[in-house]
Design a protein around this motif. Structure first.
Motif, PDB file in Angstrom:
ATOM      1  N   PRO A   6      27.273 -15.271 -35.319  1.00 28.71           N
ATOM      2  CA  PRO A   6      26.454 -15.185 -34.118  1.00 28.71           C
ATOM      3  C   PRO A   6      26.544 -13.853 -33.411  1.00 28.71           C
ATOM      4  N   GLN A   9      26.616 -13.057 -29.337  1.00 28.25           N
ATOM      5  CA  GLN A   9      26.307 -14.257 -28.571  1.00 28.25           C
ATOM      6  C   GLN A   9      27.556 -15.126 -28.437  1.00 28.25           C
ATOM      7  N   PRO A  15      20.188 -20.881 -26.045  1.00 32.11           N
ATOM      8  CA  PRO A  15      19.344 -19.877 -26.701  1.00 32.11           C
ATOM      9  C   PRO A  15      18.883 -18.817 -25.708  1.00 32.11           C
ATOM     10  N   ASN A  42      15.204 -18.107 -35.899  1.00 30.51           N
ATOM     11  CA  ASN A  42      15.574 -19.514 -35.731  1.00 30.51           C
ATOM     12  C   ASN A  42      15.519 -20.261 -37.061  1.00 30.51           C
ATOM     13  N   LEU A  49      18.217 -19.813 -31.858  1.00 33.14           N
ATOM     14  CA  LEU A  49      18.780 -18.611 -31.252  1.00 33.14           C
ATOM     15  C   LEU A  49      17.920 -18.104 -30.107  1.00 33.14           C
ATOM     16  N   HIS A 187      22.968 -10.877 -33.889  1.00 33.03           N
ATOM     17  CA  HIS A 187      23.302 -11.933 -34.858  1.00 33.03           C
ATOM     18  C   HIS A 187      23.590 -11.417 -36.265  1.00 33.03           C
TER      19      HIS A 187
END
Length: 365
Positions: A6, A9, A15, A42, A49, A187
């Motif tokens: 990730p 994040q 999201p 996504n 996300l 990401h």
């Protein structure tokens, strides 16, 4: 089964929510180029996300520059809490940004939102004072006007600019490159590369890539001889034309030729000719399998060492590093191959599922 890292994040974070502010006569291709990478992020990650919403000041439908009418998801009053706002501009931007737009954008910035723009949407951010002290990109048709109107903003001819919490892209498909860089930073590059592959994107362009601004736009129509000389240069990158011959072709003296380039293009004719050849060489290195020796030859360099020296001086890296770092094969190599079962199988599984869908590869770049 492992998932895509990730990145920045935090775990269990909601999201990222992005609001796309649609101005009158916005360009639909720029909006799609920005939204589609989010959708694919996504899909390929198997996680939500990103979420995105379209917004207009009163919640009423807005017309895109191609005549299609878009019904937004929300108005300024009903928009959800956003993490980022992207202004989508297009035709006649000077009259599309209203006082209501400016006030809403300023309020969003005060609340700590990341602020972005695509196509001519940078004008809206600049009018709200949100690009003072920032680098920004804008469609080339708006470059000169923005430089004149907003001297505190550094307006660049780059395809896109990411400067702290501001991200701006020129028109067309450039927003896709910008979003892929943002997704990669958040990401992981593997996800960005997989998205690029899904959209038949030959390579992900970076912030060093510039728009090709038509010289006519920069000079107007009152310098026909200079435009003719540059056209001759562009048509003769392999077999170079001597500067005295160029001057003779358009019926000016060598001295006049030098003056024209210094006055309007701020460099000598030979320097400008070299720049055209090096830019062409960079395109060939990135977009073709031609060897460095072949690229040097077709771009008018008598030897590979001389080509490498000029290339390094202009771009800051030698041709071999340009190819190894930017060649599309390197980008695709970041996508796990089927026999690498221990490397991000979630991405491979999602790619295989997507290939069976009717929408697979529906967007061509």
């Amino acid at each position: 089964m492992s998932q895509i890292n990730p990145g920045v994040q935090p775990p269990n974070r909601l999201p990222q929510t992005i609001g796309f502010l649609l101005l009158d006569n916005f360009t639909l291709i720029s909006l799609a180029s920005a939204v589609e990478p989010l959708r694919m992020a996504n899909q390929l990650s198997g996680k939500e996300l990103y979420r995105w919403f379209t917004v207009t000041h009163n919640g009423q439908a807005v017309m895109a520059s191609d005549g299609l009418q878009i019904s937004p998801d929300a108005s300024f009053e009903t928009a959800p809490k956003l993490d980022a706002v992207v202004v989508c501009g297009g035709v006649d931007i000077l009259h599309s940004v209203t006082r209501d737009h400016v006030h809403w954008l300023q309020a969003q910035a005060r609340h700590g939102r990341q602020m972005g723009a695509v196509c001519t949407g940078s004008w809206g951010l600049a009018k709200a004072g949100l690009l003072d002290g920032f680098d920004c990109s804008v469609h080339w048709e708006c470059l000169a006007a923005m430089q004149e109107a907003f001297p505190r903003t550094t307006v660049t001819p780059r395809l896109f600019s990411i400067d702290r919490n501001r991200f701006t892209a020129s028109g067309g498909t450039a927003p896709m490159d910008m979003m892929l860089h943002l997704i990669g930073a958040q990401h992981g590059r593997e996800l960005a590369a997989a998205i690029s592959d899904m959209f038949m994107c030959e390579r992900i362009r970076n912030e060093q890539d510039h728009q090709r601004v038509p010289l006519k736009h920069m000079l107007g129509t009152n310098q026909p001889k200079l435009l003719e000389i540059v056209a001759l240069m562009e048509a003769n990158l392999e077999e170079l034309i001597d500067l005295d011959e160029l001057a003779c072709y358009v019926n000016v003296s060598r001295r006049q030729l030098e003056r024209l380039f210094q006055k309007y293009l701020h460099c000598s004719p030979s320097r400008y000719y070299l720049k055209l050849r090096l830019i062409r060489a960079r395109q060939l290195l990135k977009q073709t399998p031609m060897s460095i020796i072949e690229v040097a030859s077709v771009c008018g360099f008598v030897s590979t060492p001389h080509f490498s020296k000029c290339y390094r001086e202009y771009f800051g890296i030698p041709p071999r590093d340009e190819r190894s770092g930017q060649h599309s094969g390197q980008v695709l190599a970041m996508i796990p191959s089927p026999d690498e079962g221990n490397k991000n199988p979630a991405v491979m599984a999602a790619l295989q599922r997507a290939q069976g869908e009717s929408t697979y590869a529906s967007v061509r770049i």
